[in-house]
Design an enzyme around this catalytic site. Sequence first.
Site, PDB file in Angstrom:
ATOM      1  N   THR B 101       0.851  -1.184   0.000  1.00 27.29           N
ATOM      2  CA  THR B 101       0.000   0.000   0.000  1.00 27.29           C
ATOM      3  C   THR B 101       0.889   1.237   0.000  1.00 27.29           C
ATOM      4  O   THR B 101       1.808   1.338   0.814  1.00 27.29           O
ATOM      5  CB  THR B 101      -0.897   0.009   1.254  1.00 27.29           C
ATOM      6  N   LYS B 177      -6.777   1.288  -3.346  1.00 25.30           N
ATOM      7  CA  LYS B 177      -6.390   0.593  -2.120  1.00 25.30           C
ATOM      8  C   LYS B 177      -6.404   1.555  -0.940  1.00 25.30           C
ATOM      9  O   LYS B 177      -6.830   1.191   0.171  1.00 25.30           O
ATOM     10  CB  LYS B 177      -4.986  -0.020  -2.286  1.00 25.30           C
ATOM     11  N   LYS B 245       0.527   2.923   9.728  1.00 28.73           N
ATOM     12  CA  LYS B 245       1.124   3.216   8.423  1.00 28.73           C
ATOM     13  C   LYS B 245       0.054   3.620   7.393  1.00 28.73           C
ATOM     14  O   LYS B 245       0.144   4.689   6.775  1.00 28.73           O
ATOM     15  CB  LYS B 245       1.880   1.979   7.921  1.00 28.73           C
TER      16      LYS B 245
END
Lengths: 309, 309
Positions: B101, B177, B245
Amino acid sequence: MNSPQETKVCVIGLGSMGFGMAESLLRDGFAVTGVDVNSDAMERFEALGGAVAADPAAGARDAELVIAVVVNSGQTEEVLFGATGAVAAMSEGGVVMSCATMSPDLARAFAARCAELGVEYLDTPISGGALRAASGELTIMGSGPSSVFARIRPALNSIAATVYELGEEAGTGAAFKVVNQLLAGVHIAAACEAITFAKAMDLDLEKVYEVITASAGNSWMFENRVPHVLEGDYSPRSAVDIFTKDLGIVTDIGRSMKFPTPIAGMALQLFVMTAAAGMGRDDDASVARMLANIAGLDLPKAASPASEG
Amino acid sequence: MNSPQETKVCVIGLGSMGFGMAESLLRDGFAVTGVDVNSDAMERFEALGGAVAADPAAGARDAELVIAVVVNSGQTEEVLFGATGAVAAMSEGGVVMSCATMSPDLARAFAARCAELGVEYLDTPISGGALRAASGELTIMGSGPSSVFARIRPALNSIAATVYELGEEAGTGAAFKVVNQLLAGVHIAAACEAITFAKAMDLDLEKVYEVITASAGNSWMFENRVPHVLEGDYSPRSAVDIFTKDLGIVTDIGRSMKFPTPIAGMALQLFVMTAAAGMGRDDDASVARMLANIAGLDLPKAASPASEG
């Protein structure tokens, strides 16, 4: 409860949910009296063959079951215990179902006041939306004496597809509903944030809907509300003001218990911002419009300008 | 792509996702070389009949397809373009799939660097978790030239149940995503907030799970993560640090585009708080433990203390 034909039910509040519930009961043969401050709703209900009454006391006089389907706890208190409230007019042993979302403490207080007047109180918040109310397929997150649930079972079967009996005491149903509303409200706000974020990145929003609804980012609310944004249709299926109210209940409970609800608190602020921007009575997917307006993004427009709200 | 037996694939990163993908390719007959800094993972992969290589360059030398399945964009840059990176070692026309990602801008930059070296780049973030990686049933939110997707179709069929081709350019897959991760992260944090809020109201949490998963408050993540809380099992299926993250990527993108993401920002803070409390490597449902710890609530404990984390 005897056969539906001999069972008198009074439905107080003929809004989108109450009207559908009263309609379902009527369809199943119950003798239903509707009460609402809105005379249009009363006329529509009479046109279906229902009876109407001028106030809650008059409607509740002979009723075995009174269903209060008003917007909030304040209105519930008024229609049950106000000057022309239902409970004082009811016969001993009558049953009240209270459907508004409210704090567990208030549900317990209302149950205690009913008990003093010899009336049974069931804490029965509802879920499912207007369409399922009309088709008699609501979900009830209920609590109260199981013997009382058993007594009104025919009426419950008429209005609900699923009746959870979550405890013998009032307040438990309310608490389950509040947990559901925390999640529902956050998921609506998150869906609106995500779809406008996708727009800001210039993605194909129809494709985003297709991919997300098949992925781990999906929620019941994303799937249900994002089509309103894609169609640019903000006519109210459920209004922004419902969630300023319900997430307000969540955060009030959290504050009084000293339990933090930071995500619900942030989602609440997004609904308040949307209401502040003049969209409080529009569909709750209007949170997306509010964010798009801030950022100067063009979300899809409805085919007919009349439904743009 | 020729038959699997003649097709060399290099999988860089044999963590929970990459190992499963490498295993799926091996099962379907591809000649797979695994690369990881963790020698245990390499030994486990050799035990299954896979080849291993000391670094990305060595693993990628003869590979037609290189799949980078590392944790983030920094590691992706290192394994693709670092001193022993894969891309410089690949033959002209080889294909890189990049699965971490990351921001769309970085995906576009990596694609441009591959193009300079004569290598095709597919922006292919993955979703589905370790179990589906192992069974070859991942979802790929992909973008890049359709001709290149077509060329590696046999490998895609081996690792994924669903491959979305969302555009001809790198960056679009990454953006989809990121939208998914915004929602997934918010829904995990909301699920943890809701289940601990329910505990604070002293509700039966198993019953809450039953009712909510059948109601409008449900989400894919509520359904998937709350069982970890009910079992008191915080062994990492997906760690808190993944969402510090990924929601960090969301809020960084929002800030750089000047687009507000208040719910994602608040959810990020809950993951940061949970990591700050020492649970960064535990399961992301640990957000519930963090809130319970603050409020002195007793959530369910695991049967075996070893898995309490």
